[in-house]
Design a protein around this motif. Structure first.
Motif, mmCIF file in Angstrom:
data_model
loop_
_atom_site.group_PDB
_atom_site.id
_atom_site.type_symbol
_atom_site.label_atom_id
_atom_site.label_comp_id
_atom_site.label_asym_id
_atom_site.label_seq_id
_atom_site.Cartn_x
_atom_site.Cartn_y
_atom_site.Cartn_z
ATOM 1 N N UNK A 1 0.844 -1.186 0.000
ATOM 2 C CA UNK A 1 0.000 0.000 0.000
ATOM 3 C C UNK A 1 0.881 1.238 0.000
ATOM 4 N N UNK A 2 0.432 2.272 -0.700
ATOM 5 C CA UNK A 2 1.083 3.580 -0.698
ATOM 6 C C UNK A 2 -0.001 4.609 -0.446
ATOM 7 N N UNK A 3 -0.072 5.132 0.751
ATOM 8 C CA UNK A 3 -1.092 6.116 1.118
ATOM 9 C C UNK A 3 -0.499 7.118 2.091
ATOM 10 N N UNK A 4 -1.023 8.324 2.064
ATOM 11 C CA UNK A 4 -0.643 9.338 3.045
ATOM 12 C C UNK A 4 -1.556 9.299 4.263
ATOM 13 N N UNK A 5 -2.540 8.400 4.259
ATOM 14 C CA UNK A 5 -3.524 8.305 5.332
ATOM 15 C C UNK A 5 -3.133 7.198 6.305
ATOM 16 N N UNK A 6 -2.632 7.504 7.503
ATOM 17 C CA UNK A 6 -2.208 6.475 8.451
ATOM 18 C C UNK A 6 -3.305 5.462 8.771
ATOM 19 N N UNK A 7 -4.556 5.887 8.814
ATOM 20 C CA UNK A 7 -5.656 4.990 9.156
ATOM 21 C C UNK A 7 -5.934 3.920 8.121
ATOM 22 N N UNK A 8 -5.390 4.050 6.931
ATOM 23 C CA UNK A 8 -5.596 3.035 5.896
ATOM 24 C C UNK A 8 -4.722 1.807 6.123
ATOM 25 N N UNK A 9 -3.714 1.920 6.982
ATOM 26 C CA UNK A 9 -2.770 0.834 7.229
ATOM 27 C C UNK A 9 -3.192 0.012 8.448
ATOM 28 N N UNK A 10 -2.900 -1.272 8.411
ATOM 29 C CA UNK A 10 -3.182 -2.148 9.558
ATOM 30 C C UNK A 10 -2.426 -1.696 10.798
ATOM 31 N N UNK A 11 -1.213 -1.162 10.594
ATOM 32 C CA UNK A 11 -0.395 -0.733 11.725
ATOM 33 C C UNK A 11 -0.600 0.744 12.063
ATOM 34 N N UNK A 12 -1.648 1.355 11.500
ATOM 35 C CA UNK A 12 -1.932 2.754 11.783
ATOM 36 C C UNK A 12 -0.889 3.712 11.242
ATOM 37 N N UNK A 13 -0.107 3.246 10.277
ATOM 38 C CA UNK A 13 0.929 4.073 9.675
ATOM 39 C C UNK A 13 2.252 4.042 10.413
ATOM 40 N N UNK A 14 2.389 3.166 11.412
ATOM 41 C CA UNK A 14 3.627 3.098 12.201
ATOM 42 C C UNK A 14 4.851 2.787 11.339
ATOM 43 N N UNK A 15 4.669 2.035 10.257
ATOM 44 C CA UNK A 15 5.776 1.696 9.371
ATOM 45 C C UNK A 15 6.077 2.770 8.346
ATOM 46 N N UNK A 16 5.361 3.888 8.423
ATOM 47 C CA UNK A 16 5.561 4.996 7.495
ATOM 48 C C UNK A 16 4.408 5.122 6.522
ATOM 49 N N UNK A 17 4.273 6.297 5.950
ATOM 50 C CA UNK A 17 3.238 6.571 4.955
ATOM 51 C C UNK A 17 3.857 7.321 3.784
ATOM 52 N N UNK A 18 3.131 7.344 2.677
ATOM 53 C CA UNK A 18 3.580 8.114 1.527
ATOM 54 C C UNK A 18 4.558 7.416 0.621
ATOM 55 N N UNK A 19 4.728 6.116 0.780
ATOM 56 C CA UNK A 19 5.584 5.334 -0.120
ATOM 57 C C UNK A 19 5.057 3.906 -0.151
ATOM 58 N N UNK A 20 5.371 3.176 -1.213
ATOM 59 C CA UNK A 20 4.905 1.800 -1.361
ATOM 60 C C UNK A 20 5.640 0.904 -0.378
#
Length: 105
Positions: free
Chosen positions: A62-81
């Motif tokens: 996944x590549x998203x700037x929205x932390x809530x779209x990730x299972x880890x809440x964006x803890x692994x980073x956002x904005x890149x694949x």
């Protein structure tokens, strides 16, 4: 084809995508810009045809700037694949369907 494949889908909208289109006249209309709502859906269908093995049924790239779209809440980073995976089976019922056709020349 290699033994492992990661396939992605990307498109531009007014404000998002690899190269956002930017302001457009359709933004000011009641309908808005229809391409801004080209959401990518994912669902797992029982009995759907497939080939190969999903080596991480709990993950998806996944590549998203929205932390809530990730299972880890964006803890692994956002904005890149990146691989978004979790032991809670966050993606196990949300696998996108697609067909990859390789052309041998």
């Amino acid at each position: 084809m290699p033994d492992r494949v990661i396939w992605t889908v990307a498109f531009n909208t007014t404000n998002a995508g690899p190269n956002p289109i930017g302001p457009a006249p359709c933004v000011a209309t009641v309908e808005g810009c229809t391409y801004d709502s080209l959401n990518l859906g994912a669902d797992t269908f029982a009995g759907a045809p497939y080939v190969g093995v999903d080596i991480d049924p709990n993950g998806a790239f996944l590549d998203s700037n929205q932390p809530g779209f990730y299972c880890d809440g964006g803890a692994g980073g956002t904005g890149f694949l990146r691989l978004d995976t979790d032991t809670t089976s966050c993606w196990d019922t949300n696998k996108p369907l697609g067909k990859i056709t390789a052309l041998v020349e």
